[in-house]
Design a protein around this motif. Sequence first.
Motif, mmCIF file in Angstrom:
data_model
loop_
_atom_site.group_PDB
_atom_site.id
_atom_site.type_symbol
_atom_site.label_atom_id
_atom_site.label_comp_id
_atom_site.label_asym_id
_atom_site.label_seq_id
_atom_site.Cartn_x
_atom_site.Cartn_y
_atom_site.Cartn_z
ATOM 1 N N MET A 91 0.877 -1.192 0.077
ATOM 2 C CA MET A 91 -0.142 0.058 -0.163
ATOM 3 C C MET A 91 0.843 1.209 0.187
ATOM 4 S SD MET A 91 -2.843 1.137 2.799
ATOM 5 C CE MET A 91 -3.884 2.763 2.507
ATOM 6 N N ALA A 92 0.449 2.420 -0.913
ATOM 7 C CA ALA A 92 1.241 3.338 -0.659
ATOM 8 C C ALA A 92 0.324 4.680 -0.574
ATOM 9 C CB ALA A 92 1.857 3.802 -1.880
ATOM 10 N N PHE A 93 0.559 5.689 0.074
ATOM 11 C CA PHE A 93 -0.444 6.779 0.141
ATOM 12 C C PHE A 93 0.545 8.155 0.196
ATOM 13 C CE2 PHE A 93 0.095 5.042 4.495
ATOM 14 C CZ PHE A 93 0.630 6.051 5.339
ATOM 15 N N LYS A 94 -0.214 9.255 0.252
ATOM 16 C CA LYS A 94 0.252 10.573 0.499
ATOM 17 C C LYS A 94 -0.712 11.352 0.660
ATOM 18 C CE LYS A 94 3.201 14.063 -1.834
ATOM 19 N NZ LYS A 94 4.471 14.317 -1.102
ATOM 20 N N GLU A 95 -0.596 11.905 1.781
ATOM 21 C CA GLU A 95 -1.546 12.994 2.365
ATOM 22 C C GLU A 95 -0.928 14.193 3.324
ATOM 23 O OE1 GLU A 95 -5.040 11.662 4.529
ATOM 24 O OE2 GLU A 95 -4.831 9.618 3.863
ATOM 25 N N PHE A 96 -1.578 15.241 2.817
ATOM 26 C CA PHE A 96 -1.156 16.474 3.588
ATOM 27 C C PHE A 96 -2.080 17.470 3.975
ATOM 28 C CE2 PHE A 96 -2.232 19.972 0.541
ATOM 29 C CZ PHE A 96 -2.640 19.500 -0.425
ATOM 30 N N LYS A 97 -1.645 18.235 5.019
ATOM 31 C CA LYS A 97 -2.715 19.112 5.544
ATOM 32 C C LYS A 97 -2.122 20.343 6.293
ATOM 33 C CE LYS A 97 -6.637 18.954 8.775
ATOM 34 N NZ LYS A 97 -7.372 18.034 9.703
ATOM 35 N N GLU A 98 -2.761 21.456 6.018
ATOM 36 C CA GLU A 98 -1.932 22.657 6.735
ATOM 37 C C GLU A 98 -2.455 22.976 8.133
ATOM 38 O OE1 GLU A 98 -1.147 26.136 4.114
ATOM 39 O OE2 GLU A 98 -1.000 24.772 2.281
ATOM 40 N N PHE A 99 -1.962 23.436 8.888
ATOM 41 C CA PHE A 99 -2.193 23.675 10.332
ATOM 42 C C PHE A 99 -1.659 25.212 10.767
ATOM 43 C CE2 PHE A 99 -1.335 19.292 9.774
ATOM 44 C CZ PHE A 99 -2.640 18.888 10.500
ATOM 45 N N PRO A 100 -2.564 26.138 11.430
ATOM 46 C CA PRO A 100 -1.959 27.385 12.011
ATOM 47 C C PRO A 100 -0.877 27.023 12.754
ATOM 48 C CG PRO A 100 -4.403 27.139 12.384
ATOM 49 C CD PRO A 100 -3.795 25.825 11.810
ATOM 50 N N VAL A 101 0.114 27.864 12.847
ATOM 51 C CA VAL A 101 1.422 27.976 13.366
ATOM 52 C C VAL A 101 1.200 28.334 14.853
ATOM 53 C CG1 VAL A 101 3.869 28.555 13.714
ATOM 54 C CG2 VAL A 101 2.944 28.282 11.376
ATOM 55 N N GLU A 102 0.495 27.555 15.547
ATOM 56 C CA GLU A 102 0.525 27.887 17.114
ATOM 57 C C GLU A 102 0.495 26.527 17.997
ATOM 58 O OE1 GLU A 102 -3.299 29.729 16.378
ATOM 59 O OE2 GLU A 102 -4.623 28.176 16.618
ATOM 60 N N SER A 103 0.713 26.600 19.191
ATOM 61 C CA SER A 103 0.769 25.526 20.151
ATOM 62 C C SER A 103 -0.414 24.623 20.106
ATOM 63 C CB SER A 103 1.432 25.841 21.509
ATOM 64 O OG SER A 103 0.359 26.659 21.925
ATOM 65 N N SER A 104 -1.524 25.405 20.093
ATOM 66 C CA SER A 104 -2.827 24.407 19.982
ATOM 67 C C SER A 104 -2.857 23.500 18.678
ATOM 68 C CB SER A 104 -4.334 25.575 20.142
ATOM 69 O OG SER A 104 -4.159 26.213 19.060
ATOM 70 N N SER A 105 -2.262 23.799 17.653
ATOM 71 C CA SER A 105 -2.205 22.923 16.549
ATOM 72 C C SER A 105 -1.634 21.659 16.806
ATOM 73 C CB SER A 105 -1.511 23.473 15.358
ATOM 74 O OG SER A 105 -2.338 24.583 14.890
ATOM 75 N N LEU A 106 -0.860 21.524 17.949
ATOM 76 C CA LEU A 106 -0.155 20.304 17.850
ATOM 77 C C LEU A 106 -1.083 18.893 18.116
ATOM 78 C CD1 LEU A 106 2.756 21.689 20.245
ATOM 79 C CD2 LEU A 106 2.825 21.155 17.764
ATOM 80 N N LYS A 107 -1.920 19.223 18.929
ATOM 81 C CA LYS A 107 -2.755 18.143 19.150
ATOM 82 C C LYS A 107 -3.384 17.650 17.861
ATOM 83 C CE LYS A 107 -6.142 16.227 22.282
ATOM 84 N NZ LYS A 107 -6.612 16.388 23.784
ATOM 85 N N GLU A 108 -3.774 18.496 17.015
ATOM 86 C CA GLU A 108 -4.517 18.253 15.653
ATOM 87 C C GLU A 108 -3.398 17.557 14.756
ATOM 88 O OE1 GLU A 108 -6.384 21.777 13.589
ATOM 89 O OE2 GLU A 108 -6.614 22.654 15.617
ATOM 90 N N ILE A 109 -2.327 18.098 14.886
ATOM 91 C CA ILE A 109 -1.319 17.308 13.949
ATOM 92 C C ILE A 109 -1.312 15.877 14.510
ATOM 93 C CG2 ILE A 109 1.249 17.556 13.368
ATOM 94 C CD1 ILE A 109 1.131 20.379 13.451
ATOM 95 N N ARG A 110 -1.268 15.798 15.797
ATOM 96 C CA ARG A 110 -1.009 14.480 16.223
ATOM 97 C C ARG A 110 -2.243 13.549 15.726
ATOM 98 N NH1 ARG A 110 0.472 16.946 21.114
ATOM 99 N NH2 ARG A 110 -1.576 16.313 22.256
ATOM 100 N N ASN A 111 -3.248 14.048 15.713
ATOM 101 C CA ASN A 111 -4.416 13.172 15.399
ATOM 102 C C ASN A 111 -4.435 13.095 14.078
ATOM 103 O OD1 ASN A 111 -5.409 13.191 18.145
ATOM 104 N ND2 ASN A 111 -6.559 15.007 18.123
#
Lengths: 136, 99
Positions: free
Chosen positions: A1-21
Amino acid sequence: MAFKEFKEFPVESSSLKEIRNFAREVLAKEPIFESSMDDIVLALAEAAQNIVKHAYNGQPTNDTMKVDINFENNQLTIELFDKGSPAIPQNIKPRKIDDIKAGGLGTFFIGQIMDEVIFKISTTDWVNHLTLKKNY
Amino acid sequence: MSYKITEEGNIATVHLDGEIDMDVTEKAKEVIMPLIEAGKEVHLNLKEVQYMDSSGISVLIESHQKAAELGNKVILKEISKSVLKVIMMAKLEQILIIE
């Protein structure tokens, strides 16, 4: 299986949880990551934290950072892009093994977890471009 | 992150819950440091902490160092598997007090 996914996040500490998820959601698609998912998520989150903390010096911004997660030919590649201050590669140092302080610990974790860490100044619309690779 | 504090004699036990990252480290310090400065022996119960990054580890290090400066100690209790793994990756299992 191969995949490529991307997403942009605001540069702020509260984004870290969203990035982990986001990372957990993407990595859950491939059973090969089951045993290393927590480590990979930690490495990615530490890299994102470094963008907030160092590329932007913790200052508020409207900028975003981009996270690309790509799995192909049994190699996981995570790329982070930001438009913060250009990082100076010689200043990106992990803490020494016997140094009992927190500074540089995130970079130390990234180095422990990933097989390859490549930093370069981006030639695209972004400024900093960090690539983390792990082979499976 | 959420927390609960119980006190018995000179021991204050802080039960932390959730994910501890850069976004919540100031809050964690605001909870823990005054207890240390008040001369309490602080027990950090980490049973319900599912994730901790280098910022969380920095809180553990700073708490340990502050307590040692004041001749007291911070003891880590019931550490979750995921947090213990990070503590060990940081090679801090011999430095921090773990029970």
